[in-house]
Design an enzyme around this catalytic site. Structure first.
Site, PDB file in Angstrom:
ATOM      1  N   GLU A 158      -6.619  -8.050  -0.753  1.00 20.59           N
ATOM      2  CA  GLU A 158      -6.985  -8.093   0.667  1.00 20.59           C
ATOM      3  C   GLU A 158      -8.440  -7.691   0.816  1.00 20.59           C
ATOM      4  O   GLU A 158      -8.900  -6.743   0.181  1.00 20.59           O
ATOM      5  CB  GLU A 158      -6.202  -7.049   1.482  1.00 20.59           C
ATOM      6  CG  GLU A 158      -4.753  -7.296   1.671  1.00 20.59           C
ATOM      7  CD  GLU A 158      -4.119  -6.167   2.509  1.00 20.59           C
ATOM      8  OE1 GLU A 158      -4.824  -5.488   3.279  1.00 20.59           O
ATOM      9  OE2 GLU A 158      -2.911  -5.960   2.354  1.00 20.59           O
ATOM     10  N   GLU A 171       0.829  -1.211   0.000  1.00 20.29           N
ATOM     11  CA  GLU A 171       0.000   0.000   0.000  1.00 20.29           C
ATOM     12  C   GLU A 171       0.861   1.259   0.000  1.00 20.29           C
ATOM     13  O   GLU A 171       0.785   2.104   0.901  1.00 20.29           O
ATOM     14  CB  GLU A 171      -0.968  -0.014   1.175  1.00 20.29           C
ATOM     15  CG  GLU A 171      -2.024  -1.105   1.025  1.00 20.29           C
ATOM     16  CD  GLU A 171      -3.135  -1.047   2.060  1.00 20.29           C
ATOM     17  OE1 GLU A 171      -2.941  -0.405   3.113  1.00 20.29           O
ATOM     18  OE2 GLU A 171      -4.192  -1.652   1.823  1.00 20.29           O
TER      19      GLU A 171
HETATM   20  C1  GAL Z   1      -4.325  -2.990   4.678  1.00 20.64           C
HETATM   21  C2  GAL Z   1      -2.870  -3.385   4.824  1.00 20.64           C
HETATM   22  C3  GAL Z   1      -2.713  -4.609   5.680  1.00 20.64           C
HETATM   23  C4  GAL Z   1      -3.543  -4.490   6.919  1.00 20.64           C
HETATM   24  C5  GAL Z   1      -4.970  -4.302   6.500  1.00 20.64           C
HETATM   25  C6  GAL Z   1      -5.969  -4.286   7.629  1.00 20.64           C
HETATM   26  O1  GAL Z   1      -4.495  -1.661   4.439  1.00 20.64           O
HETATM   27  O2  GAL Z   1      -2.253  -3.592   3.580  1.00 20.64           O
HETATM   28  O3  GAL Z   1      -1.349  -4.778   5.994  1.00 20.64           O
HETATM   29  O4  GAL Z   1      -3.075  -3.417   7.671  1.00 20.64           O
HETATM   30  O5  GAL Z   1      -5.081  -3.103   5.805  1.00 20.64           O
HETATM   31  O6  GAL Z   1      -5.971  -3.136   8.356  1.00 20.64           O
END
Ligand code: GAL
Length: 668
Positions: free
Chosen positions: A306, A149
């Site tokens: 994700e 990110e």
């Molecule tokens: C995303 C990030 C993850 C984790 C997830 C949940 O933004 O890439 O590493 O932090 O959010 O908060």
């Protein structure tokens, strides 16, 4: 480039460094049980690979890669540059980003580095190179995940190096300081520069110049893109056949960096998407991001890198998914073109910042409703394997979205400050979603000719070239629906003279002279019974220019004056909407525009049922999701890949039900 898995990808971020070996072995068994075929490994593992400056140790990585590949699980291997080792912070405190007060951020957390720092870049590329040399050729390595990110914490830096780089960036763009002064309109408040040396990143004192702020956003995005490219070059050189991506954070926008302009750099475009538990429109929020991802991937499958099996932990309250939502949300991403269902993260952490973030294996362990849902989802994903590689049926509707327009809107003072750039876009997208009409969310420079309808919702900034493209599209027979506060500024963030919506006046025939935001909950009635909120414009709709007034304001400051216009322009039609219609009124407007353009829904469905079609060369797949809490149905025939049931003509969908039909008569 090859997709990283056979069939759809299923898995998530995996951080075995947080666990003892017995837990890791249990993880592998559980991954088998759930049908996991891909994990993202090593996102935060720099200090494991390089525990001290220049001392590399890949034994942990080797052990994990071997274990995963021996068990048939592919690896989306991260370069660890989101996680700066503490020894590097100690050696080089100058790599930390500085805030608008010139204060360095504290070490720790993640992404604690200035995007322009040459020192950080050197260290980052060294670990990337050593990692890629080491992992090259390993059978587990299926994909590269560059950093994490990018910009999520370090997108805007005000350190001396960033200031110097900003000046270089401006000098390359404008060549002369006179051109810079003209572009930003620096004669206002007597801010004229006599040298590039006088320019700083915008921070402190009073409100800043809108052109300055917008260029700083562009610069910040470019600096991080340069970082991505530098890592990518190393990876490509050492592992030419492994696809490279980085995880975007595409939601409503504007984004932290300009993902739309970054997307062409990705072998596979990937996204992280999180819904907010109490949001009643979370399924449409998800669809909006999915439609944006498809716009960025040029219609090709993209990757859901994700999402959450339950609650996040960064909102004031963080609610788990309600029963059935894990599957509904995952399949909704697939419907909109994702070829993966990946989560953050595999196993819930017990310590650290995100100790309460949900996971595929929750704190309660595998004997839990969440893990049973994950197993069930894994089976569904496996049952949908044949969908992989198919593409979402070409949409009839395009909705124009541009990060620069959103950045321009929030740069400087406006008639109404603080309204969300995507509010109107989302309202219209939602109206289309409710009518089972799929929308491609694309940038203004996309090829518009293939669409029957182009929606231009509050697109504050529009370049000459893109305005001309809209005009050509309408003249050759297309329909546009343009809403309030569109086309107002050019690429310099300077207001176009002659009335709003700027150059789009050539298609609307009407123009607005004055902008009238409404206070809070104030509403305005229209003479056709519709209701506007938030905003009015004082419009001129000259009949001699062929402009038809569809509705006028019935009360308020502009009572009796036009509110919505429509005009035949060339072979096409241009609508202009000067107020923010409430949902019911907007729905009626959308119905009228859809019927005029003869756009039909993907399928005839009950209210609350989402319908999206994907098609391959020899099959079509109709995704049906009932988001309502009442029984729903869809008119469709096919074999439900999830259950094996045959449906002819009518599919009944109990509350929350999902069906994915391989249609009896392929629709393409
Ligand atoms: C995303 C990030 C993850 C984790 C997830 C949940 O933004 O890439 O590493 O932090 O959010 O908060």
């Amino acid at each position: 480039m090859r997709w990283p898995t056979k069939g759809l990808s299923f898995g998530g971020d995996y951080s075995p460094e947080q666990w003892s070996w017995d837990v890791v072995l249990e993880d592998i068994d559980l991954m088998h049980e759930a049908g996991v075929n891909l994990v993202t490994l090593g996102v935060f593992s720099w200090v494991i690979h390089e525990p001290r400056d220049g001392h590399f140790d890949f034994s942990w990585l080797d052990r994990m890669l071997d274990l995963l590949s021996d068990n048939g699980i592919g690896v989306d291997l991260a370069t660890p540059t989101a996680a700066v080792p503490m020894w590097l912070h100690r050696l080089h405190p100058e790599i930390l980003p500085q805030d608008t007060h010139g204060h360095p951020l504290a070490p720790g957390g993640r992404l604690g580095w200035c995007p322009s720092s040459p020192v950080f870049r050197t260290y980052a590329l060294r670990i990337v190179e050593r990692l890629a040399e080491h992992a090259a050729g390993h059978p587990a390595l299926r994909m590269w995940h560059v950093s994490n990110e990018l910009g999520g914490g370090n997108a805007r830096c005000h350190c001396p190096i960033s200031n110097a780089r900003f000046r270089e960036w401006l000098a390359a763009k404008y060549r002369t300081v006179t051109a810079l002064n003209a572009a930003w309109g620096m004669s206002f408040w007597g801010n004229t520069y006599s040298s590039f040396e006088e320019v700083t990143t915008p921070w402190g004192i009073t409100a800043h110049n809108p052109g300055h702020l917008l260029d700083y956003e562009r610069f910040s995005s470019d600096e991080l893109l340069a970082h991505f490219r530098a890592e990518k070059d190393v990876l490509r050189r050492l592992t030419p056949d492994v696809p490279i991506t980085t995880n975007f954070m595409v939601g409503l926008g504007p984004d932290v960096v300009d993902y739309t302009r970054w997307a062409g750099e990705m072998d596979i475009v990937a996204n992280d998407h999180y819904t907010f538990g109490p949001d009643p429109l979370k399924h449409e929020d998800l669809a909006f991001s999915g439609d944006r991802m498809r716009g960025m991937s040029g219609g090709r499958p993209w990757m859901l890198m994700e999402h959450a099996a339950g609650a996040g932990s960064w909102h004031p309250i963080n609610q788990p998914k309600v029963p059935g939502e894990i599957s509904r949300h995952a399949i909704a991403h697939l419907a909109r073109g994702s070829d993966s269902v990946m989560f953050f993260q595999w196993r819930a952490s017990t310590s650290g910042t995100e100790q309460f973030h949900s996971a595929m294996v929750p704190h309660a362990g595998p004997d839990s409703a969440v893990f049973r849902d994950v197993i069930a989802l894994g089976r569904q994903v496996a049952a949908l394997a044949e969908v992989q590689g198919s593409i979402v049926e070409p949409a009839d509707v395009a909705l124009l979205h541009d990060n620069e327009a959103g950045w321009a809107l929030r740069s400087g003072l406006k008639p109404m400050n603080g309204h969300g750039y995507a509010d109107t876009a989302r309202a219209i997208h939602n109206a289309l979603f409710e009518r089972a009409v799929t929308t491609d969310i694309v940038p203004p420079w996309a090829d518009l000719d293939r669409y029957r309808l182009v929606v231009i919702p509050g697109l504050f900034l529009l370049s000459d070239e893109n305005a001309q493209a809209v005009q050509a599209y309408v003249e050759s027979g297309g329909t546009v629906l343009i809403t309030w506060f569109s086309g107002v500024v050019d690429e310099r963030n300077a207001v176009r003279r002659g009335g709003y919506p700027g150059l789009l006046r050539s298609v609307t025939g009407s123009l607005s002279e004055e902008l009238f935001p409404l206070d809070g909950q104030d509403a305005v009635r229209l003479d056709n019974g519709w209701t506007g909120r938030r905003w009015m414009e004082r419009m001129r709709a000259p009949q001699h220019a062929g402009v038809e007034t569809v509705a006028s304001y019935a009360d308020g400051a502009y009572a009796g004056e036009p509110a919505i216009t429509r005009r035949r322009t060339g072979a096409g039609t241009a609508w202009y909407l000067s107020t923010d219609l409430d949902a019911a009124s907007l729905g009626e407007l959308v119905d009228r525009v859809l019927s005029e353009t003869q756009i039909r829904p993907t399928a005839v469905v009950a209210p609350g049922v989402e319908a999206v079609r994907r098609a391959s060369s020899d099959a079509s797949y109709l995704f049906l999701i009932n988001h309502a809490d009442v029984d729903g149905w869809a008119q469709a025939s096919g074999t439900d890949l999830l259950t094996g049931h045959e449906h002819s003509e009518l599919v009944s969908l109990p509350p929350g039900a999902v069906a994915v039909l391989r249609e009896h008569t392929p629709q393409r």
